[in-house]
Design an enzyme around this catalytic site. Structure first.
Site: not given
Length: 318
Positions: A72-73, A115, A139, A143, A185, A217, A279
């Site tokens: 959950a996040a 993450t 974010y 985490k 995504h 990635r 970034g």
């Protein structure tokens, strides 16, 4: 085992919950359905609709649970930059409530969906667990704070905790695929264009120091990710907090992902070239050498499998 899966109505949480049920475990899903979907909760499990603050202590109070798997996040990087206080409250605040409920009820095993954003812009690739953690977004920072909290719980309260750090999850399992709103995504966004939801894909930067000029990635199939969570569950050791990266070790470029999507869908998928986003590092790839060495996990499904499985579910949902 009897297991609590927080966020088990979301994409990754629901797939892991399905694997747990298939493995013969008793599963209770705790999800407030703010971003999850009740119909994603696997058959054979129980759904409790509540936040962690309001529901975790009540659910765990009977003392019958063996472990928790925590998904959950809130997880949209851009949103975390716009609303950092909200992310600290939802991610860290809710997680601390869960950990306190676990302590009070005597549940001492937890697998946490962390993450690789905790590392920020890496000094080298592939990223290893020993590399510095310098998150560049709220974010990632929330985490990392939860990882730190788990280490304290292991030291002070005898928790057995495992944090799994990974980048991009893709693919589908047993009809369970991505349903984010908005969708951020890459693979799901590209396939949406192939489904007719949008006319083109935005390609941010073609002048990076990579073979084709686009960012590279790391991608992992959601079923491989679920397998790692089951292994991590067995690896929870009282008084110890373990951290494992999950990655391919090589990654795929944005242009490569788009081309594979074209091949599998048969759709041209037009691209609009845009300037770089601030970034965005050229390469973000994680090493999974440690979890392979200690737990025997390795990614088994390639990019074609991820796209094929995601495409099949996307077509079925249309």
């Amino acid at each position: 085992m009897k297991l609590l899966v927080t966020g088990g109505a979301g994409y990754v949480g629901s797939v892991v919950a399905a694997h747990l049920v298939q493995a013969g475990h008793s599963v209770v899903v705790l999800d407030d359905l703010s971003t999850g979907h009740a119909d994603a909760v696997p058959a054979g499990s129980e759904l409790v609709v509540a936040t962690l603050r309001k529901g975790a202590a009540t659910v765990l109070a009977d003392g019958s649970f063996d472990a928790v798997l925590h998904f959950a996040a809130k997880s949209v990087t851009g949103e975390s930059v716009a609303k950092p206080g909200y992310y600290w409250d939802q991610n860290l605040g809710e997680s601390l409530a869960l950990l306190d409920a676990m302590r009070q009820s005597g549940v001492r095993r937890i697998v946490f969906s962390s993450t690789a954003a905790t590392y920020g812009n890496p000094e080298s690739t592939p990223i290893r667990e020993s590399d510095p953690t310098r998150p560049v977004s709220p974010y990632g920072a929330t985490k990392l704070a939860i990882d730190t909290s788990l280490a304290s719980c292991a030291e002070l309260h005898g928790f057995g905790a495992v944090s799994l750090r990974y980048f991009n999850v893709a693919g589908a399992h047993d009809g369970l695929g991505e349903r984010h709103e908005p969708e951020t995504h890459l693979i799901a966004s590209v396939l949406a264009v192939a489904m007719g939801h949008g006319s083109e894909v935005s390609l941010f930067g073609t002048d990076y120091p990579t073979p084709d000029g686009t960012c590279i990635r790391d991608y992992i199939h959601v079923s491989d990710l679920a397998a790692a969570h089951l292994l991590a569950l067995d690896a929870c050791e009282p008084g110890r907090h373990r951290i494992y990266n999950l990655g391919s070790g090589s990654g795929h470029s944005v242009a490569e992902v788009i081309q594979v999507c074209r091949e599998i869908t048969g759709h041209p998928i037009p691209v609009r070239q845009c300037s770089r986003r601030d970034g965005d590092p050229a390469v973000l790839v994680a090493s999974s050498e440690k979890i392979f060495r200690e737990l025997g996990w390795t990614a088994k499904r390639d990019l074609h499998a991820m796209v094929s499985d995601a495409w099949a579910v996307a077509q079925g949902a249309s």
